[in-house]
Design a protein around this motif. Structure first.
Motif, PDB file in Angstrom:
ATOM      1  N   TYR A  42      -0.424   6.132  26.872  1.00  0.00           N
ATOM      2  CA  TYR A  42      -1.526   5.534  27.625  1.00  0.00           C
ATOM      3  C   TYR A  42      -0.950   5.037  28.952  1.00  0.00           C
ATOM      4  O   TYR A  42       0.159   4.494  28.978  1.00  0.00           O
ATOM      5  CB  TYR A  42      -2.101   4.308  26.912  1.00  0.00           C
ATOM      6  CG  TYR A  42      -2.922   4.563  25.664  1.00  0.00           C
ATOM      7  CD1 TYR A  42      -3.323   5.828  25.266  1.00  0.00           C
ATOM      8  CD2 TYR A  42      -3.300   3.481  24.878  1.00  0.00           C
ATOM      9  CE1 TYR A  42      -4.084   6.007  24.119  1.00  0.00           C
ATOM     10  CE2 TYR A  42      -4.057   3.651  23.727  1.00  0.00           C
ATOM     11  CZ  TYR A  42      -4.445   4.915  23.346  1.00  0.00           C
ATOM     12  OH  TYR A  42      -5.195   5.094  22.208  1.00  0.00           O
ATOM     13  N   LEU A  43      -1.738   5.174  30.033  1.00  0.00           N
ATOM     14  CA  LEU A  43      -1.385   4.600  31.331  1.00  0.00           C
ATOM     15  C   LEU A  43      -2.512   3.662  31.746  1.00  0.00           C
ATOM     16  O   LEU A  43      -3.661   4.106  31.903  1.00  0.00           O
ATOM     17  CB  LEU A  43      -1.210   5.707  32.382  1.00  0.00           C
ATOM     18  CG  LEU A  43      -1.135   5.247  33.845  1.00  0.00           C
ATOM     19  CD1 LEU A  43       0.114   4.409  34.094  1.00  0.00           C
ATOM     20  CD2 LEU A  43      -1.149   6.450  34.783  1.00  0.00           C
ATOM     21  N   CYS A  44      -2.192   2.388  31.933  1.00  0.00           N
ATOM     22  CA  CYS A  44      -3.223   1.428  32.348  1.00  0.00           C
ATOM     23  C   CYS A  44      -3.631   1.717  33.782  1.00  0.00           C
ATOM     24  O   CYS A  44      -2.792   1.848  34.676  1.00  0.00           O
ATOM     25  CB  CYS A  44      -2.715  -0.002  32.224  1.00  0.00           C
ATOM     26  SG  CYS A  44      -3.920  -1.222  32.797  1.00  0.00           S
ATOM     27  N   ILE A  45      -4.940   1.796  34.004  1.00  0.00           N
ATOM     28  CA  ILE A  45      -5.488   2.065  35.337  1.00  0.00           C
ATOM     29  C   ILE A  45      -6.014   0.785  35.974  1.00  0.00           C
ATOM     30  O   ILE A  45      -5.748   0.514  37.138  1.00  0.00           O
ATOM     31  CB  ILE A  45      -6.623   3.108  35.245  1.00  0.00           C
ATOM     32  CG1 ILE A  45      -6.054   4.445  34.761  1.00  0.00           C
ATOM     33  CG2 ILE A  45      -7.335   3.262  36.582  1.00  0.00           C
ATOM     34  CD1 ILE A  45      -7.121   5.456  34.424  1.00  0.00           C
ATOM     35  N   SER A  46      -6.767  -0.004  35.227  1.00  0.00           N
ATOM     36  CA  SER A  46      -7.307  -1.247  35.794  1.00  0.00           C
ATOM     37  C   SER A  46      -7.618  -2.227  34.674  1.00  0.00           C
ATOM     38  O   SER A  46      -7.793  -1.853  33.510  1.00  0.00           O
ATOM     39  CB  SER A  46      -8.561  -0.971  36.624  1.00  0.00           C
ATOM     40  OG  SER A  46      -9.556  -0.402  35.814  1.00  0.00           O
ATOM     41  N   GLY A  47      -7.666  -3.495  35.054  1.00  0.00           N
ATOM     42  CA  GLY A  47      -7.946  -4.542  34.081  1.00  0.00           C
ATOM     43  C   GLY A  47      -6.692  -4.945  33.327  1.00  0.00           C
ATOM     44  O   GLY A  47      -5.566  -4.582  33.702  1.00  0.00           O
ATOM     45  N   HIS A  48      -6.879  -5.704  32.269  1.00  0.00           N
ATOM     46  CA  HIS A  48      -5.763  -6.220  31.468  1.00  0.00           C
ATOM     47  C   HIS A  48      -6.073  -5.994  30.000  1.00  0.00           C
ATOM     48  O   HIS A  48      -7.102  -6.451  29.492  1.00  0.00           O
ATOM     49  CB  HIS A  48      -5.569  -7.714  31.759  1.00  0.00           C
ATOM     50  CG  HIS A  48      -4.370  -8.304  31.093  1.00  0.00           C
ATOM     51  ND1 HIS A  48      -4.143  -9.663  31.047  1.00  0.00           N
ATOM     52  CD2 HIS A  48      -3.324  -7.726  30.457  1.00  0.00           C
ATOM     53  CE1 HIS A  48      -3.009  -9.899  30.406  1.00  0.00           C
ATOM     54  NE2 HIS A  48      -2.500  -8.740  30.030  1.00  0.00           N
ATOM     55  N   GLY A  49      -5.203  -5.245  29.355  1.00  0.00           N
ATOM     56  CA  GLY A  49      -5.416  -4.938  27.952  1.00  0.00           C
ATOM     57  C   GLY A  49      -4.149  -5.060  27.147  1.00  0.00           C
ATOM     58  O   GLY A  49      -3.119  -5.556  27.627  1.00  0.00           O
TER      59      GLY A  49
ATOM     60  N   PRO B 142     -13.560  -5.145  33.018  1.00  0.00           N
ATOM     61  CA  PRO B 142     -13.336  -3.949  32.197  1.00  0.00           C
ATOM     62  C   PRO B 142     -11.870  -3.514  32.228  1.00  0.00           C
ATOM     63  O   PRO B 142     -11.194  -3.654  33.251  1.00  0.00           O
ATOM     64  CB  PRO B 142     -14.243  -2.902  32.853  1.00  0.00           C
ATOM     65  CG  PRO B 142     -15.333  -3.697  33.509  1.00  0.00           C
ATOM     66  CD  PRO B 142     -14.651  -4.963  33.994  1.00  0.00           C
ATOM     67  N   TYR B 143     -11.380  -3.037  31.103  1.00  0.00           N
ATOM     68  CA  TYR B 143     -10.001  -2.536  30.970  1.00  0.00           C
ATOM     69  C   TYR B 143     -10.065  -1.018  30.808  1.00  0.00           C
ATOM     70  O   TYR B 143     -10.702  -0.529  29.879  1.00  0.00           O
ATOM     71  CB  TYR B 143      -9.326  -3.205  29.772  1.00  0.00           C
ATOM     72  CG  TYR B 143      -8.084  -2.510  29.272  1.00  0.00           C
ATOM     73  CD1 TYR B 143      -7.049  -2.164  30.142  1.00  0.00           C
ATOM     74  CD2 TYR B 143      -7.926  -2.210  27.916  1.00  0.00           C
ATOM     75  CE1 TYR B 143      -5.911  -1.521  29.675  1.00  0.00           C
ATOM     76  CE2 TYR B 143      -6.793  -1.577  27.442  1.00  0.00           C
ATOM     77  CZ  TYR B 143      -5.791  -1.232  28.326  1.00  0.00           C
ATOM     78  OH  TYR B 143      -4.667  -0.592  27.863  1.00  0.00           O
ATOM     79  N   SER B 144      -9.401  -0.281  31.744  1.00  0.00           N
ATOM     80  CA  SER B 144      -9.421   1.190  31.703  1.00  0.00           C
ATOM     81  C   SER B 144      -8.015   1.743  31.595  1.00  0.00           C
ATOM     82  O   SER B 144      -7.093   1.247  32.254  1.00  0.00           O
ATOM     83  CB  SER B 144     -10.039   1.757  32.986  1.00  0.00           C
ATOM     84  OG  SER B 144     -11.416   1.489  33.044  1.00  0.00           O
ATOM     85  N   PHE B 145      -7.869   2.766  30.772  1.00  0.00           N
ATOM     86  CA  PHE B 145      -6.570   3.433  30.654  1.00  0.00           C
ATOM     87  C   PHE B 145      -6.755   4.924  30.403  1.00  0.00           C
ATOM     88  O   PHE B 145      -7.755   5.357  29.823  1.00  0.00           O
ATOM     89  CB  PHE B 145      -5.730   2.803  29.534  1.00  0.00           C
ATOM     90  CG  PHE B 145      -6.341   2.933  28.161  1.00  0.00           C
ATOM     91  CD1 PHE B 145      -6.046   4.006  27.339  1.00  0.00           C
ATOM     92  CD2 PHE B 145      -7.233   1.974  27.686  1.00  0.00           C
ATOM     93  CE1 PHE B 145      -6.607   4.130  26.075  1.00  0.00           C
ATOM     94  CE2 PHE B 145      -7.813   2.093  26.431  1.00  0.00           C
ATOM     95  CZ  PHE B 145      -7.494   3.167  25.620  1.00  0.00           C
ATOM     96  N   LEU B 146      -5.760   5.675  30.884  1.00  0.00           N
ATOM     97  CA  LEU B 146      -5.692   7.113  30.640  1.00  0.00           C
ATOM     98  C   LEU B 146      -4.907   7.364  29.361  1.00  0.00           C
ATOM     99  O   LEU B 146      -3.835   6.772  29.170  1.00  0.00           O
ATOM    100  CB  LEU B 146      -4.971   7.783  31.817  1.00  0.00           C
ATOM    101  CG  LEU B 146      -4.556   9.236  31.640  1.00  0.00           C
ATOM    102  CD1 LEU B 146      -5.751  10.169  31.711  1.00  0.00           C
ATOM    103  CD2 LEU B 146      -3.514   9.621  32.706  1.00  0.00           C
ATOM    104  N   ALA B 147      -5.405   8.224  28.498  1.00  0.00           N
ATOM    105  CA  ALA B 147      -4.685   8.648  27.295  1.00  0.00           C
ATOM    106  C   ALA B 147      -4.344  10.126  27.423  1.00  0.00           C
ATOM    107  O   ALA B 147      -5.171  10.915  27.891  1.00  0.00           O
ATOM    108  CB  ALA B 147      -5.548   8.426  26.052  1.00  0.00           C
ATOM    109  N   VAL B 148      -3.117  10.481  27.042  1.00  0.00           N
ATOM    110  CA  VAL B 148      -2.697  11.886  27.007  1.00  0.00           C
ATOM    111  C   VAL B 148      -2.108  12.148  25.624  1.00  0.00           C
ATOM    112  O   VAL B 148      -1.185  11.437  25.200  1.00  0.00           O
ATOM    113  CB  VAL B 148      -1.649  12.188  28.102  1.00  0.00           C
ATOM    114  CG1 VAL B 148      -1.293  13.670  28.098  1.00  0.00           C
ATOM    115  CG2 VAL B 148      -2.147  11.764  29.483  1.00  0.00           C
TER     116      VAL B 148
END
Ligand code: PAN
Ligand code: ZN
Length: 187
Positions: free
Chosen positions: A100-107, A145-151
């Motif tokens: 996962y790569l965090c894009i925005s927010g805090h998770g 909102p917390y957004s992340f990329l998953a690969v």
């Protein structure tokens, strides 16, 4: 699903869309049955508008062996009886790794191998790694909102029953001064 050609994929952060796009998934509170510690508070939230908890937009790369699909998850901020809003969580039945790569927010990224629990704090730029065999759940610990990329490997599969059966080791609550981690027992 058919293989796709080499391509670039753009994420529009404002719109929350991928282009070109694949399947989009919206998870409302009612889709998270059996996952929150306080089932009465969960049922009340379902009755009170059944809010969207998170959405997942996918690229067109198919979930088939040897492909490498991606998706972007956005979790809304919120709590249910103090428990921070989260994804359902799953295990990959074929035990394959994922990033996962965090894009925005805090998770946060909660991982559980059936015995041990691990937590990775996710802020923009953080890459969280899930080794094979670690079930994973994402949690929004911020107030946006917390957004992340998953690969993930296309042949990994998604087992949601595993988490219903085994839990995630810990739960994450909003405490008076920070996060409260509590053991994943009922009640
Ligand atoms: C992610 C997750 C996504 C939604 O793409 O599927 O964040 O979480 P749930 O699948 O637990 O509802 C991933 O880990 N794919 O493998
Ligand atoms: Zn996964």
């Amino acid at each position: 699903a058919l293989p796709v050609p080499p391509m670039s994929i753009r994420f529009d952060q404002g719109a929350g869309t991928l282009s070109p796009e694949g399947p989009t998934l919206t998870r409302r509170m009612s889709d998270l049955e059996g996952l929150f510690r306080d089932s009465e508070a969960w049922a009340a939230a379902v009755a009170d508008g059944d809010p969207i908890v998170y959405s997942v937009v996918s690229s067109p790369v198919p979930e088939i062996d040897r492909e490498l699909p991606q998706s972007i998850t956005t979790i809304q901020p919120g709590t249910t009886a103090g428990e921070l809003w989260m994804t359902k969580g799953h295990q990959h039945p074929n035990h394959q790794g994922e990033i996962y790569l965090c894009i925005s927010g805090h998770g946060g990224l909660l991982m559980f191998d059936g015995t041990e629990t691990r937590w990775v704090d996710m802020t923009p730029g953080t890459i969280g790694y899930m080794p094979p065999g670690w079930a994973h759940r994402s949690i929004n610990v911020g107030d946006e909102p917390y957004s992340f990329l998953a690969v993930y490997p296309g042949g990994a599969g998604h087992d949601y029953g595993w988490v219903l059966e085994h839990g995630m080791g810990q739960r994450v609550l909003a405490g008076a001064d920070g996060l409260d981690f509590v053991n994943y027992v009922e009640g």
